[in-house]
Design a protein around this motif. Sequence first.
Motif, PDB file in Angstrom:
ATOM      1  N   ARG B 278       0.799  -1.222   0.000  1.00  0.00           N
ATOM      2  CA  ARG B 278       0.000   0.000   0.000  1.00  0.00           C
ATOM      3  C   ARG B 278       0.838   1.283   0.000  1.00  0.00           C
ATOM      4  O   ARG B 278       0.326   2.357   0.251  1.00  0.00           O
ATOM      5  CB  ARG B 278      -0.929   0.010   1.222  1.00  0.00           C
ATOM      6  CG  ARG B 278      -2.124  -0.937   1.132  1.00  0.00           C
ATOM      7  CD  ARG B 278      -3.198  -0.400   0.204  1.00  0.00           C
ATOM      8  NE  ARG B 278      -4.369  -1.260   0.178  1.00  0.00           N
ATOM      9  CZ  ARG B 278      -5.352  -1.200   1.071  1.00  0.00           C
ATOM     10  NH1 ARG B 278      -5.304  -0.335   2.047  1.00  0.00           N
ATOM     11  NH2 ARG B 278      -6.381  -2.015   0.976  1.00  0.00           N
ATOM     12  N   THR B 283       6.145   8.104  -4.330  1.00  0.00           N
ATOM     13  CA  THR B 283       5.990   9.217  -3.383  1.00  0.00           C
ATOM     14  C   THR B 283       6.180   8.802  -1.930  1.00  0.00           C
ATOM     15  O   THR B 283       6.351   9.654  -1.063  1.00  0.00           O
ATOM     16  CB  THR B 283       4.566   9.796  -3.502  1.00  0.00           C
ATOM     17  OG1 THR B 283       3.634   8.756  -3.144  1.00  0.00           O
ATOM     18  CG2 THR B 283       4.270  10.271  -4.906  1.00  0.00           C
ATOM     19  N   GLY B 284       6.127   7.507  -1.661  1.00  0.00           N
ATOM     20  CA  GLY B 284       6.191   7.049  -0.267  1.00  0.00           C
ATOM     21  C   GLY B 284       4.863   7.185   0.452  1.00  0.00           C
ATOM     22  O   GLY B 284       4.758   6.875   1.639  1.00  0.00           O
ATOM     23  N   GLU B 285       3.863   7.665  -0.263  1.00  0.00           N
ATOM     24  CA  GLU B 285       2.555   7.827   0.376  1.00  0.00           C
ATOM     25  C   GLU B 285       1.905   6.475   0.626  1.00  0.00           C
ATOM     26  O   GLU B 285       2.085   5.523  -0.136  1.00  0.00           O
ATOM     27  CB  GLU B 285       1.632   8.668  -0.518  1.00  0.00           C
ATOM     28  CG  GLU B 285       1.978  10.127  -0.491  1.00  0.00           C
ATOM     29  CD  GLU B 285       1.093  10.941  -1.423  1.00  0.00           C
ATOM     30  OE1 GLU B 285       1.079  12.164  -1.284  1.00  0.00           O
ATOM     31  OE2 GLU B 285       0.419  10.348  -2.301  1.00  0.00           O
ATOM     32  N   LYS B 286       1.118   6.438   1.697  1.00  0.00           N
ATOM     33  CA  LYS B 286       0.545   5.176   2.141  1.00  0.00           C
ATOM     34  C   LYS B 286      -0.970   5.222   2.022  1.00  0.00           C
ATOM     35  O   LYS B 286      -1.597   6.147   2.531  1.00  0.00           O
ATOM     36  CB  LYS B 286       0.928   4.978   3.609  1.00  0.00           C
ATOM     37  CG  LYS B 286       1.198   3.565   3.982  1.00  0.00           C
ATOM     38  CD  LYS B 286       1.902   3.537   5.318  1.00  0.00           C
ATOM     39  CE  LYS B 286       2.234   2.116   5.671  1.00  0.00           C
ATOM     40  NZ  LYS B 286       2.957   2.033   6.919  1.00  0.00           N
ATOM     41  N   ARG B 287      -1.530   4.203   1.391  1.00  0.00           N
ATOM     42  CA  ARG B 287      -2.974   4.192   1.189  1.00  0.00           C
ATOM     43  C   ARG B 287      -3.689   3.429   2.293  1.00  0.00           C
ATOM     44  O   ARG B 287      -4.641   2.689   2.033  1.00  0.00           O
ATOM     45  CB  ARG B 287      -3.298   3.605  -0.182  1.00  0.00           C
ATOM     46  CG  ARG B 287      -2.856   4.529  -1.286  1.00  0.00           C
ATOM     47  CD  ARG B 287      -3.016   3.914  -2.645  1.00  0.00           C
ATOM     48  NE  ARG B 287      -2.587   4.874  -3.663  1.00  0.00           N
ATOM     49  CZ  ARG B 287      -2.557   4.605  -4.943  1.00  0.00           C
ATOM     50  NH1 ARG B 287      -2.922   3.417  -5.380  1.00  0.00           N
ATOM     51  NH2 ARG B 287      -2.162   5.520  -5.807  1.00  0.00           N
TER      52      ARG B 287
END
Lengths: 341, 629
Positions: B278, B283-287
């Motif tokens: 996830r 971007t390293g963003e986490k869903r």
Amino acid sequence: MPTAAVNRIGLARDAYKGAATTLCAGCGHNSITNHLIKALYEQGVEPHRLAKMSGIGCSSKTPAYFVERAHGFNGVHGRMPALTTGAGLANRQLILLGVSGDGDTASIGLGQFMHMVRRNVDCTYIIEDNGTYGLTKGQFSATADVGSVQKRGAVNTYQPIDPCAVALTIGCSFVARSFSGDGKQLVPLIKAAMAHAGTALLDVISPCVTFNDHDGSTKSYSWVKEHDNEIHDVSFIPYFEEIHVDYEAGTAQQVELHDGSHIVLKKIAEDHDPTDRLAAIRLLEESRERGQLLTGLLYLDERMEDLATRERLPERPLRDYGEDDLRISREDFGRLMAELA
Amino acid sequence: MCCGPAGISVVRRGNAGREYDVSFGKTNLQQLINDLTFQAATVNGSGSQSANLVLTRAIFSMGIPVAPKNVFPSNIEGLPTWYQLRISPRGYQARHGDPDLLVSLNPATWSADVKAVRPGGAVVHEEAYSTAEARDDLQYFPVPFSKLAKTQIQSDSLRKQLTNMLYVGIVAGLLRIPFEAIEHGIQRTFQSKPKAWPVNVDAARVGYEYWREHFSERPIRHMLKPVPGGTDGLMLIEGNQAAALGCVMGGCTVAAWYPITPSSSLCENLIAYADRFRVDPATGEKRIAIVQAEDELAALGIAIGAGWAGARAMTSTSGPGISLMAEFSGLAYYAEVPVVIFDIQRIGPSTGLPTRTSQGDVGFAYTLSHGDTRHLVLLPGTVAECYEFAQTAFDLADRFQTPVFVLSDLDLGMNLWMSPDFKYPEKGFDRGKVLSAADLERLQGDWGRYRDIDGDAVTYRTLPGTANLDAGYFTRGSGHDEEARYTESPEIYARNMDRLARKFETAREAVPQPAIESSSNTTVGLIAYGSTHYAVVEARDLLKERGLAVDYLRIRALPLSKAVVDFVAEHEHVYVVEQNRDGQMYDLVRLLLPPELVGRVRSIRHYDGQPIPAYVITRPLLELEAVPV
């Protein structure tokens, strides 16, 4: 026909009103509601982005009395922080406004309050603090001072819990105290709290006219007016307005907030730097020893990341992601099954 | 020093399955192939779990079905722990009970452990243990584990853990597990730590060589024989890991939890999957947001807040946490907020037996909260259903705007189970009745949060943040009208209560329906649910061998399907089998039945904290159904 004045998003002040209050006439909470309406209207907050969160008690009823068109969630007693935390994780774009009371926060909800502060959930947290349980007819709450007298004569012997002191101790990124009768101070503090990214605590002394406005109470109108020690004169310059500097150098401090707004603090009683946490704790304690009620912005830390940022959540609300964004791809799933064999 | 009785006669027979006639000591039993229960008795915190997993993986890789059970204490280090590995030709996964091959590395339980070994069995033990009371129907294999560890294992820091690998080698020899299978088991167990492979292989080999030198001329009653393709298409997975995977595939985006055995590994697995699947690599963003809360009240509160705001949100806990969640569960029921709650049941409360299994929360979870409350409860019976129902739970929560409980248990959640590969979901999410900004534009303000438009008692909701001035409404508990305005009107309150009851009836046929196996004309039926399933599967086979065919209905959700009534109507006697003292499902079944059918239902209950074995079902049935001996 004269056209009604509108704010920067084209809404009239009436759009920020709610259902008629069912609280007692003269209740401090009603004043706070009006200050909230003023702040939200002047800031041009979009009602659909606002989520009004509360627990249980007189204070927690008030979200029904402003911005009727916003979503609101009247949860269970002392648990507003958890609901707010979850809502903020599901949708970072929401403007979370929590309204709580002294019983809801400092008694049944003290744990949740402290843990929300620890996590620095991006929300405004208003305590409508009257030192008493109104809905259950006048028992002491945990913010009642030692020696304060109940309407029927009982004296509180337990030490009070000061939500501001607690919040400072555990690193709350925005701590302020105000008085429901002081809109001049409270409205800019509300605006600043909403501009702040992180948990912004506003402990607002809000007298209960029915159960705690008598002699011997330290949460009455007369007591607060006599003992209010305003640290500074607070003004707020929103990001969408130009800054006009009209004070002498050295007499005011200006702090930029997360959204580009500024809070301007002009010295009145104390020479306090609101970015100095230890100084804030000391000032709070000294003021208490002097028998004064310290009001104003006690502490502000604009560098601390809020929960959603620290969790690296995307700006897009998590609730908007669908199967294709959230499921493991067929290829990876097949690989995973093979690993498990 | 003692050793097993000498003079074992082995007669080669050459037929498949049971190859030898052997007499072991004073027993005269046939040799058994791929049919035994292995038990390791160790001290917790000593690292024996890895050794046990190596053996499990090794045997599984030989194509032999395995059913491991970990019996562990509520303790970090120093208390007795047992690992049972059942191996049966038909691949039964229920607990069997007493072992045939014991490895004893715990002096504290040595005496009691030996007593439990079945006649004809074998005991591998630390040489120093007293065998003064040695049984003459067992074979004893003393091994100087401490001495071997000191002289043969070079690493001081790893000696304690690697001592366990010595018995892996000994057991491999005794059971005739090829050493390559042990190597595979090591690689599989330490999948992500290849550096750990050589030291473990070396330690296992020390044990294996010790066996070769000292015991290779002493066959034991049980041995293993590879079954080519025997476990093809099967994997080994714990229920909690399966449920975590189900949460990922079901679109969970907010999870909040408080650590508690036996549920912690669900969210810990979810964290691991989230880190892997996830995170946007760019971007390293986490869903997904996973929060370890300060307690279970907050955990459910966070999940409800997120569910209210439109995320697929869950929490995971066990009995004590469920107790704390009562108030919030009621709020979510009345305010009609979707949320998924996993309850990995155990014995409790407090320090009860927190590491022992139970199905004791069924009645409590079903009605959790004060007032008239009924919840949807899913009852996975297999690890595949832990995976599948996690996804179903999110769909049902959104569809019916209500809490959905998924009741697993310690046995299902924390033990490894064999399962066919999980299916990739073919359908998209069912997000239920949510009005978008465009819908609201079209409706021109003509909507109410609690209006029953479709006649199914399920109403339309909007999510906070929906860009339309008509979207907002005020959420609170039970005191509201169809427009979500506060009211204390008796008529409106009662009307809302009735609608909630009707909504529950709508859900009755939408939840997973019972799985029914009625292959024969019989008058006897069994009803079970959850992890009791495996004991029923085995019990039905055993009963059939004794001439008693029984039909089987496995409940997979509450509210109970009307199919349960039909099933009872079709049988003279129906036994409800479950793992609690009070027959909680037995009660719920009887409440559903018309009075004339109530007398047909009987109750079989198992509640000692250990997973239910098949004999708990077969014994009363053989007696009560008067099966001739």
